[in-house]
Design a protein around this motif. Structure first.
Motif, mmCIF file in Angstrom:
data_model
loop_
_atom_site.group_PDB
_atom_site.id
_atom_site.type_symbol
_atom_site.label_atom_id
_atom_site.label_comp_id
_atom_site.label_asym_id
_atom_site.label_seq_id
_atom_site.Cartn_x
_atom_site.Cartn_y
_atom_site.Cartn_z
ATOM 1 N N ALA A 1 4.259 10.179 -6.789
ATOM 2 C CA ALA A 1 5.381 10.595 -7.633
ATOM 3 C C ALA A 1 4.903 10.847 -9.068
ATOM 4 C CB ALA A 1 6.485 9.546 -7.611
ATOM 5 N N GLY A 2 4.040 9.993 -9.552
ATOM 6 C CA GLY A 2 3.489 10.168 -10.888
ATOM 7 C C GLY A 2 2.654 11.434 -10.993
ATOM 8 N N ALA A 3 1.849 11.690 -9.969
ATOM 9 C CA ALA A 3 1.020 12.893 -9.976
ATOM 10 C C ALA A 3 1.899 14.141 -9.942
ATOM 11 C CB ALA A 3 0.073 12.877 -8.784
ATOM 12 N N ALA A 4 2.969 14.100 -9.151
ATOM 13 C CA ALA A 4 3.885 15.241 -9.080
ATOM 14 C C ALA A 4 4.567 15.477 -10.425
ATOM 15 C CB ALA A 4 4.927 15.009 -7.986
ATOM 16 N N LYS B 1 1.372 7.216 -12.680
ATOM 17 C CA LYS B 1 0.226 7.259 -11.773
ATOM 18 C C LYS B 1 -0.770 6.151 -12.115
ATOM 19 C CE LYS B 1 -2.810 10.608 -12.112
ATOM 20 N NZ LYS B 1 -3.485 11.915 -12.077
ATOM 21 N N GLN B 2 -1.032 5.969 -13.403
ATOM 22 C CA GLN B 2 -1.974 4.929 -13.827
ATOM 23 C C GLN B 2 -1.441 3.535 -13.501
ATOM 24 O OE1 GLN B 2 -3.065 4.982 -17.966
ATOM 25 N NE2 GLN B 2 -4.954 3.900 -17.560
ATOM 26 N N LYS B 3 -0.144 3.338 -13.669
ATOM 27 C CA LYS B 3 0.461 2.045 -13.341
ATOM 28 C C LYS B 3 0.257 1.728 -11.856
ATOM 29 C CE LYS B 3 4.935 -0.293 -13.372
ATOM 30 N NZ LYS B 3 6.374 -0.134 -13.624
ATOM 31 N N ALA B 4 0.455 2.718 -11.003
ATOM 32 C CA ALA B 4 0.265 2.512 -9.568
ATOM 33 C C ALA B 4 -1.196 2.201 -9.248
ATOM 34 C CB ALA B 4 0.722 3.744 -8.793
ATOM 35 N N GLU B 5 -2.112 2.882 -9.922
ATOM 36 C CA GLU B 5 -3.536 2.620 -9.713
ATOM 37 C C GLU B 5 -3.904 1.204 -10.147
ATOM 38 O OE1 GLU B 5 -5.318 5.841 -11.866
ATOM 39 O OE2 GLU B 5 -5.017 7.254 -10.217
ATOM 40 N N MET B 6 -3.292 0.736 -11.230
ATOM 41 C CA MET B 6 -3.545 -0.630 -11.702
ATOM 42 C C MET B 6 -3.018 -1.650 -10.686
ATOM 43 S SD MET B 6 -4.950 -0.509 -14.839
ATOM 44 C CE MET B 6 -4.414 -1.896 -15.789
ATOM 45 N N LYS B 7 -1.858 -1.378 -10.124
ATOM 46 C CA LYS B 7 -1.302 -2.271 -9.100
ATOM 47 C C LYS B 7 -2.240 -2.331 -7.900
ATOM 48 C CE LYS B 7 3.665 -1.728 -9.936
ATOM 49 N NZ LYS B 7 4.905 -1.225 -9.320
ATOM 50 N N GLN B 8 -2.753 -1.168 -7.489
ATOM 51 C CA GLN B 8 -3.676 -1.131 -6.358
ATOM 52 C C GLN B 8 -4.932 -1.940 -6.657
ATOM 53 O OE1 GLN B 8 -4.108 3.130 -5.898
ATOM 54 N NE2 GLN B 8 -2.768 3.137 -4.101
ATOM 55 N N ALA B 9 -5.449 -1.805 -7.863
ATOM 56 C CA ALA B 9 -6.654 -2.552 -8.244
ATOM 57 C C ALA B 9 -6.386 -4.051 -8.228
ATOM 58 C CB ALA B 9 -7.135 -2.108 -9.616
ATOM 59 N N GLY B 10 -5.221 -4.452 -8.721
ATOM 60 C CA GLY B 10 -4.863 -5.865 -8.703
ATOM 61 C C GLY B 10 -4.746 -6.416 -7.297
ATOM 62 N N GLU B 11 -4.141 -5.633 -6.422
ATOM 63 C CA GLU B 11 -4.004 -6.064 -5.030
ATOM 64 C C GLU B 11 -5.373 -6.165 -4.354
ATOM 65 O OE1 GLU B 11 -1.364 -7.146 -3.367
ATOM 66 O OE2 GLU B 11 -0.048 -6.833 -5.075
ATOM 67 N N LYS B 12 -6.255 -5.223 -4.651
ATOM 68 C CA LYS B 12 -7.608 -5.266 -4.069
ATOM 69 C C LYS B 12 -8.370 -6.485 -4.571
ATOM 70 C CE LYS B 12 -8.079 -0.348 -3.190
ATOM 71 N NZ LYS B 12 -8.798 0.892 -3.512
ATOM 72 N N THR B 13 -8.173 -6.840 -5.824
ATOM 73 C CA THR B 13 -8.821 -8.030 -6.383
ATOM 74 C C THR B 13 -8.312 -9.281 -5.687
ATOM 75 O OG1 THR B 13 -9.095 -6.943 -8.515
ATOM 76 C CG2 THR B 13 -9.214 -9.342 -8.497
ATOM 77 N N LYS B 14 -7.001 -9.344 -5.473
ATOM 78 C CA LYS B 14 -6.440 -10.507 -4.764
ATOM 79 C C LYS B 14 -6.981 -10.592 -3.344
ATOM 80 C CE LYS B 14 -1.988 -9.750 -5.850
ATOM 81 N NZ LYS B 14 -0.536 -9.940 -5.775
ATOM 82 N N ASP B 15 -7.094 -9.441 -2.677
ATOM 83 C CA ASP B 15 -7.630 -9.423 -1.321
ATOM 84 C C ASP B 15 -9.085 -9.905 -1.295
ATOM 85 O OD1 ASP B 15 -5.241 -8.484 -0.295
ATOM 86 O OD2 ASP B 15 -5.922 -6.408 -0.094
ATOM 87 N N ALA B 16 -9.866 -9.452 -2.270
ATOM 88 C CA ALA B 16 -11.268 -9.858 -2.332
ATOM 89 C C ALA B 16 -11.386 -11.358 -2.579
ATOM 90 C CB ALA B 16 -11.995 -9.078 -3.419
ATOM 91 N N LYS C 1 0.831 -1.204 0.000
ATOM 92 C CA LYS C 1 0.000 0.000 0.000
ATOM 93 C C LYS C 1 0.867 1.255 0.000
ATOM 94 C CE LYS C 1 -4.023 -1.911 2.333
ATOM 95 N NZ LYS C 1 -4.887 -1.862 3.505
ATOM 96 N N ILE C 2 1.904 1.253 0.819
ATOM 97 C CA ILE C 2 2.795 2.406 0.896
ATOM 98 C C ILE C 2 3.535 2.600 -0.428
ATOM 99 C CG2 ILE C 2 4.882 3.306 2.007
ATOM 100 C CD1 ILE C 2 3.831 1.961 4.609
ATOM 101 N N SER C 3 4.035 1.515 -0.967
ATOM 102 C CA SER C 3 4.767 1.575 -2.230
ATOM 103 C C SER C 3 3.887 2.091 -3.365
ATOM 104 C CB SER C 3 5.315 0.194 -2.579
ATOM 105 O OG SER C 3 5.924 0.198 -3.836
ATOM 106 N N ASN C 4 2.681 1.575 -3.461
ATOM 107 C CA ASN C 4 1.766 2.004 -4.518
ATOM 108 C C ASN C 4 1.353 3.462 -4.339
ATOM 109 O OD1 ASN C 4 1.835 -0.497 -5.746
ATOM 110 N ND2 ASN C 4 -0.003 -1.224 -4.728
ATOM 111 N N ALA C 5 1.113 3.867 -3.098
ATOM 112 C CA ALA C 5 0.740 5.255 -2.836
ATOM 113 C C ALA C 5 1.891 6.196 -3.178
ATOM 114 C CB ALA C 5 0.321 5.437 -1.388
#
Length: 64
Positions: free
Chosen positions: A15-18, A39-54, A6-10
């Motif tokens: 960094a991407g947004a900046a 930024k989009q790559k990080a969002e995709m990683k977050q979505a993948g992690e959320k899918t795995k958690d679900a 979570k920290i890494s993706n955030a």
């Protein structure tokens, strides 16, 4: 998703947004595009992690 992920993706998303903002401010379209992509790559990683958690939650629901 682990706290480290979570920290890494955030951090990557921030960094991407900046970078995207700097690109916009300076008129550098390449930097802006790189930031948006990062930024989009990080969002995709977050979505993948959320899918795995679900999926894990569903699996745990069946084994409980």
């Amino acid at each position: 998703m682990g706290i480290g992920d979570k920290i890494s993706n955030a951090a990557e998303k921030a960094a991407g947004a900046a970078k995207e903002t700097v690109g916009k401010a300076t008129g550098d379209r390449e930097t802006q595009a790189e930031g948006a992509a990062q930024k989009q790559k990080a969002e995709m990683k977050q979505a993948g992690e959320k899918t795995k958690d679900a999926a894990k939650d569903v699996r745990d629901g069946f084994t409980s």
